[in-house]
Write a protein that holds these residues in place. Structure first.
Motif, PDB file in Angstrom:
ATOM      1  N   ASN A  76       0.788  -1.237   0.000  1.00 39.19           N
ATOM      2  CA  ASN A  76       0.000   0.000   0.000  1.00 39.19           C
ATOM      3  C   ASN A  76       0.818   1.285   0.000  1.00 39.19           C
ATOM      4  OD1 ASN A  76      -2.385  -1.615   0.190  1.00 39.19           O
ATOM      5  ND2 ASN A  76      -2.035  -1.792   2.399  1.00 39.19           N
ATOM      6  N   PRO A  77       1.765   1.432  -0.919  1.00 33.96           N
ATOM      7  CA  PRO A  77       2.490   2.708  -1.006  1.00 33.96           C
ATOM      8  C   PRO A  77       1.542   3.837  -1.412  1.00 33.96           C
ATOM      9  CG  PRO A  77       2.945   1.359  -2.933  1.00 33.96           C
ATOM     10  CD  PRO A  77       2.161   0.495  -1.999  1.00 33.96           C
ATOM     11  N   PRO A  78       1.647   5.010  -0.812  1.00 38.43           N
ATOM     12  CA  PRO A  78       0.776   6.151  -1.165  1.00 38.43           C
ATOM     13  C   PRO A  78       1.261   6.823  -2.458  1.00 38.43           C
ATOM     14  CG  PRO A  78       2.278   6.770   0.586  1.00 38.43           C
ATOM     15  CD  PRO A  78       2.540   5.320   0.310  1.00 38.43           C
ATOM     16  N   LEU A  79       0.899   6.256  -3.578  1.00 41.12           N
ATOM     17  CA  LEU A  79       1.462   6.679  -4.866  1.00 41.12           C
ATOM     18  C   LEU A  79       0.992   8.063  -5.304  1.00 41.12           C
ATOM     19  CD1 LEU A  79       1.323   3.266  -6.756  1.00 41.12           C
ATOM     20  CD2 LEU A  79       3.310   4.395  -5.753  1.00 41.12           C
ATOM     21  N   HIS A  80       0.022   8.637  -4.577  1.00 43.34           N
ATOM     22  CA  HIS A  80      -0.378  10.012  -4.892  1.00 43.34           C
ATOM     23  C   HIS A  80       0.650  11.014  -4.358  1.00 43.34           C
ATOM     24  CE1 HIS A  80      -1.772   9.235  -0.803  1.00 43.34           C
ATOM     25  NE2 HIS A  80      -1.869  10.545  -0.608  1.00 43.34           N
TER      26      HIS A  80
END
Length: 457
Positions: A76-80
């Protein structure tokens, strides 16, 4: 410090995700602690057994971090957000440091040894600063995380970096020196620290000598020439490097001809210069550290005649032969940062030969990580104390009891006391001190004897 765009960083190390949306963001410096984020930092989280820094990535960016690493196997990397996904965050930190170091036109001095690394680092940096713009390892950032962070904190116009290299097992200094690629290296000594991990002083010697593995061609290594284990390995060394020695004996390239000690430090002369040197640091062992620093500084073109300028500005990292004053007017030597048999012997020698006091008190605690012979090391330490030069011995800790056992063979029984409670030790010290007293406090870091010093002030 490193100042690069996200795109430039992605060209320096392997990044696993598309960063085109964030490629123009500028990163300035790094932090591995989300509580200490500075504006523009790259935050580097580590995944450990009991905690995971990835939990703080979003918080770090909210606090001002420009971007953050993210380890590939963490979900769940926060790619935003400006996240740089890497295979392993520690390896990415190290490879970024390697790439940055290779971009810089900086000369490196590497320092290792069982004792005296930090003091020698401080001295070397001060002497080199007479002629150059110098940066050095701050605190004890001397391991596989700290040294890369130190390199990444270097300014682009820094001319010389003085880097401390620590270890607890084989291979660690090899990694650090190959990353830093020093032009000069110092091996301060071989002691007994890490006997628990390395098994013998011979094993410690092999581990410290790894610093040569990354030394640049025609580089200088200077070492404590009174140590046979080092001399046996280096006198016939076949590599293309320069070798110089320092020590007490006249066989060394540099040695003290005369040393005078007082409350303000040491005044000494050497065989290599007509100058008299004033070192504002206590202890003959620190004169030897100064000789190592002088050798390297002179190799880099600093004249011996100018070195007192550097010594005059010297301020050592805390808790290393730091002279303080207690509430009752007594003087206190705070040498509580760490201890091994070698460094504790040096501290006892310092107090034994310091003039001007009628009452000299040793406060000694456990020396840790010494392996199966730990009790014997402590017993012999107590037996080495000269009753004609030391008035009282007070010990703290279970192993410290063995120091007291040895000391009772030399000093009157009512002048040796052993404690396992700090408050009782503090109360005893307070009964013994006055304005003509000096107290030296030393033990391994884990004993936290600085708490005793704080209570006396």
């Amino acid at each position: 410090m490193i100042t690069k765009t996200v795109k430039q960083i992605s060209e320096m190390i392997k990044i696993e995700n598309d960063l085109s949306e964030f490629q123009n963001i500028e990163v300035r410096g790094l932090s591995i602690d989300s509580r200490k984020i500075e504006q523009g930092n790259l935050f580097v989280p580590f995944k450990g057994e009991n905690s995971d820094g990835h939990r703080f990535v979003e918080e770090a960016i909210q606090k001002g971090a420009a971007a953050a690493f993210w380890q590939k196997d963490v979900p769940n990397p926060p790619l935003h957000l400006p996240i740089l996904i890497v295979e392993d965050t520690l390896l990415a930190l190290q490879e970024l440091a390697r790439a940055y170091r290779n971009m810089l036109n900086v000369r490196i001095v590497g320092i290792t040894g069982s004792n005296g690394k930090t003091t020698t680092k401080d001295m070397t940096a001060n002497l080199l600063a007479i002629e150059y713009k110098v940066q050095k390892t701050e605190g004890n950032f001397n391991n596989e995380i700290g040294l890369p962070l130190t390199i990444l904190a270097l300014e682009e116009d820094t001319e010389i970096a003085v880097l401390e290299m620590g270890m607890s097992s084989r291979g660690e200094i090899d990694f650090l020196t190959r990353l830093a690629r020093p032009e000069a290296a110092i091996i301060t000594n071989i002691g007994e620290s890490h006997l628990l991990d390395l098994g013998s002083r011979e094993g410690i010697t092999e581990a410290k000598l790894e610093i040569i593995n990354g030394l640049q061609e025609n580089g200088l290594v200077t070492y404590y020439g009174d140590e046979p284990l080092l001399s046996e390995k280096l006198l016939d060394y076949k590599g293309n490097i320069m070798i110089k020695t320092f020590g007490r004996r006249g066989i060394n390239n540099i040695y003290p001809v005369d040393i005078e000690q007082n409350d303000n430090g040491s005044v000494f002369s050497t065989n290599v210069s007509n100058s008299e040197f004033k070192l504002p640091v206590l202890g003959t062992h620190n004169v030897l550290n100064a000789l190592a620093a002088m050798t390297v500084a002179n190799q880099f073109g600093v004249p011996y005649e100018k070195m007192n300028e550097g010594f005059a500005k010297l301020k050592l990292t805390n808790m290393r032969t730091e002279l303080l004053q207690g509430r009752k007017g007594e003087k206190i030597i705070n040498d509580a940062y760490n201890a091994s048999p070698t460094s504790m012997h040096a501290a006892i020698e310092l107090l034994s030969h310091l003039p001007g006091y009628k009452n000299k008190i040793l406060v000694l605690g456990d020396m840790l990580e010494l392996g199966p012979e730990e009790k014997n090391f402590h017993l012999k330490m107590g037996e080495s104390i000269d009753p004609n030069k030391i008035n009282y011995v007070l010990t703290f800790g279970k192993l410290g009891e063995w120091i007291a056992e040895g000391a009772r063979k030399k000093l009157p029984a009512d002048h040796v006391f052993s404690f396992t409670e700090k408050q009782l030790l503090i109360e005893k010290i307070e009964k013994l001190v006055d304005e003509e007293t000096i107290v030296l406090v030393k033990a391994s870091r884990g004993m936290k004897l600085e708490e005793i010093i704080a209570a006396l002030q």
